[in-house]
Design an enzyme around this catalytic site. Structure first.
Site, PDB file in Angstrom:
ATOM      1  N   SER A   1       0.839  -1.200   0.000  1.00 13.81           N
ATOM      2  CA  SER A   1       0.000   0.000   0.000  1.00 13.81           C
ATOM      3  C   SER A   1       0.868   1.242   0.000  1.00 13.81           C
ATOM      4  O   SER A   1       1.631   1.483   0.941  1.00 13.81           O
ATOM      5  CB  SER A   1      -0.910   0.019   1.226  1.00 13.81           C
ATOM      6  OG  SER A   1      -1.549   1.282   1.324  1.00 13.81           O
TER       7      SER A   1
ATOM      8  N   HIS B   1      -0.904  -1.418  -4.438  1.00 15.69           N
ATOM      9  CA  HIS B   1      -2.188  -1.096  -3.808  1.00 15.69           C
ATOM     10  C   HIS B   1      -2.298   0.408  -3.605  1.00 15.69           C
ATOM     11  O   HIS B   1      -1.445   1.024  -2.955  1.00 15.69           O
ATOM     12  CB  HIS B   1      -2.317  -1.819  -2.461  1.00 15.69           C
ATOM     13  CG  HIS B   1      -3.700  -1.764  -1.889  1.00 15.69           C
ATOM     14  ND1 HIS B   1      -4.701  -2.623  -2.279  1.00 15.69           N
ATOM     15  CD2 HIS B   1      -4.254  -0.940  -0.967  1.00 15.69           C
ATOM     16  CE1 HIS B   1      -5.805  -2.343  -1.611  1.00 15.69           C
ATOM     17  NE2 HIS B   1      -5.564  -1.321  -0.811  1.00 15.69           N
TER      18      HIS B   1
ATOM     19  N   ASP C   1      -4.694   3.331  -2.185  1.00 12.75           N
ATOM     20  CA  ASP C   1      -5.833   3.652  -1.325  1.00 12.75           C
ATOM     21  C   ASP C   1      -6.354   5.053  -1.635  1.00 12.75           C
ATOM     22  O   ASP C   1      -5.626   6.041  -1.513  1.00 12.75           O
ATOM     23  CB  ASP C   1      -5.416   3.591   0.150  1.00 12.75           C
ATOM     24  CG  ASP C   1      -5.193   2.167   0.625  1.00 12.75           C
ATOM     25  OD1 ASP C   1      -6.100   1.337   0.441  1.00 12.75           O
ATOM     26  OD2 ASP C   1      -4.117   1.886   1.183  1.00 12.75           O
TER      27      ASP C   1
ATOM     28  N   MET D   1      -9.123   7.788  -0.547  1.00 13.74           N
ATOM     29  CA  MET D   1     -10.006   8.150   0.568  1.00 13.74           C
ATOM     30  C   MET D   1     -10.539   9.565   0.368  1.00 13.74           C
ATOM     31  O   MET D   1      -9.824  10.442  -0.122  1.00 13.74           O
ATOM     32  CB  MET D   1      -9.255   8.068   1.893  1.00 13.74           C
ATOM     33  CG  MET D   1      -8.579   6.742   2.148  1.00 13.74           C
ATOM     34  SD  MET D   1      -7.757   6.730   3.758  1.00 13.74           S
ATOM     35  CE  MET D   1      -6.867   5.183   3.659  1.00 13.74           C
TER      36      MET D   1
ATOM     37  N   HIS E   1      -8.195   0.795  -4.518  1.00 17.46           N
ATOM     38  CA  HIS E   1      -9.212   0.582  -3.475  1.00 17.46           C
ATOM     39  C   HIS E   1      -9.914   1.909  -3.199  1.00 17.46           C
ATOM     40  O   HIS E   1      -9.338   2.822  -2.597  1.00 17.46           O
ATOM     41  CB  HIS E   1      -8.506   0.044  -2.220  1.00 17.46           C
ATOM     42  CG  HIS E   1      -9.397  -0.175  -1.053  1.00 17.46           C
ATOM     43  ND1 HIS E   1      -8.898  -0.356   0.228  1.00 17.46           N
ATOM     44  CD2 HIS E   1     -10.753  -0.257  -0.944  1.00 17.46           C
ATOM     45  CE1 HIS E   1      -9.910  -0.528   1.059  1.00 17.46           C
ATOM     46  NE2 HIS E   1     -11.040  -0.469   0.371  1.00 17.46           N
TER      47      HIS E   1
ATOM     48  N   MET F   1     -11.413  -6.024   5.059  1.00 13.20           N
ATOM     49  CA  MET F   1     -10.717  -5.038   5.876  1.00 13.20           C
ATOM     50  C   MET F   1     -10.518  -5.604   7.279  1.00 13.20           C
ATOM     51  O   MET F   1     -11.485  -5.913   7.972  1.00 13.20           O
ATOM     52  CB  MET F   1     -11.510  -3.738   5.956  1.00 13.20           C
ATOM     53  CG  MET F   1     -11.598  -2.952   4.651  1.00 13.20           C
ATOM     54  SD  MET F   1      -9.982  -2.468   3.985  1.00 13.20           S
ATOM     55  CE  MET F   1      -9.296  -1.506   5.339  1.00 13.20           C
TER      56      MET F   1
ATOM     57  N   ASP G   1      -6.551  -6.510   4.056  1.00 17.85           N
ATOM     58  CA  ASP G   1      -5.910  -5.198   4.208  1.00 17.85           C
ATOM     59  C   ASP G   1      -6.066  -4.722   5.643  1.00 17.85           C
ATOM     60  O   ASP G   1      -7.183  -4.559   6.129  1.00 17.85           O
ATOM     61  CB  ASP G   1      -6.566  -4.201   3.246  1.00 17.85           C
ATOM     62  CG  ASP G   1      -5.925  -2.824   3.271  1.00 17.85           C
ATOM     63  OD1 ASP G   1      -4.976  -2.605   4.049  1.00 17.85           O
ATOM     64  OD2 ASP G   1      -6.383  -1.957   2.504  1.00 17.85           O
TER      65      ASP G   1
END
Length: 220
Positions: free
Chosen positions: A10, A35, A37, A39, A68, A139, A177
């Site tokens: 990540s 990965h 992320d 948000m 993600h 998660m 994750d």
């Protein structure tokens, strides 16, 4: 049937001042996926990056971009992340009312479709979605921040999903994750996961340690 374990570092734990360099470093160190992320400060209590950053990172690695989306609403942004160079686009079961439609949209754009479950969301919510999925992300922390501790109750969920995937005879990656490190990794693999998101555990110690960290997570 669990395939060989893949590591998806990540970049949330990378040095954001040199993200391209960091992506190249973990690629060279043996990462299987990258990965990313995303948000929004709304669905989760943090803000990270958007599709322009994904696009700018794409030339730095030919590895699978495992994107993600921890955002809501998610549907209006699917196309932008697809065009930016995502290979897998994972959305949250909790992020919208029409998850089936969202997954169909992702696949219609030629991308692999993933779904993520927060710790409190049961695996039974996937029952009518398995055939639309290429990846399921459990998660094992509450999403929003890196460096959290593994929630051990999620092992039961991982095992239940692995059993269901196998019973249906489907080829779906089962990803985990949150809090995956040298202490927790074996229990996660034993429960049935085959893709491990590892932020802190990969990037700890700087670039000279990335290959060693990835090998350790793979048990090599």
């Amino acid at each position: 049937m669990t395939s060989a374990v893949k590591i998806s570092p990540s970049i949330l734990s990378a040095d954001f001042s040199k993200l391209g360099e960091e992506v190249r470093a973990v690629d060279a160190a043996g990462a299987d996926y990258i990965h990313i992320d995303v948000m929004d400060g709304h669905f989760v209590p943090n803000i990270t990056i958007g599709p322009d950053v994904v696009k700018s990172l794409r030339p730095h690695s030919a590895k699978v971009f495992d994107v993600h989306l921890m955002i809501a609403p998610v549907d209006p942004y699917i196309e932008a992340f697809a065009e930016a160079g995502s290979d897998i686009i994972t959305v949250h079961q909790e992020a919208g009312a029409h998850t089936h439609r969202t997954l169909q949209k992702i696949r219609s754009l030629g991308k692999k479709a993933g779904i993520s479950l927060n710790p409190a969301t049961p695996e039974t919510t996937l029952e009518y979605l398995y055939e639309e999925l290429d990846l399921i992300l459990v998660m094992s922390v509450n999403p929003g921040f890196g460096g959290q501790s593994f929630i051990s109750s999620q092992l039961r969920k991982i095992e239940a999903i692995r059993n269901r995937i196998d019973a249906l005879g489907l080829d779906i990656d089962l990803e985990v994750d949150g809090g995956v490190n040298r202490e927790t990794v074996q229990s996660v693999i034993s429960a049935g996961a085959n893709v491990l998101v590892a932020g802190s555990a990969t990037f700890k110690g700087g670039p000279s340690k990335y290959a060693e960290n990835i090998k350790a997570l793979k048990g090599q």
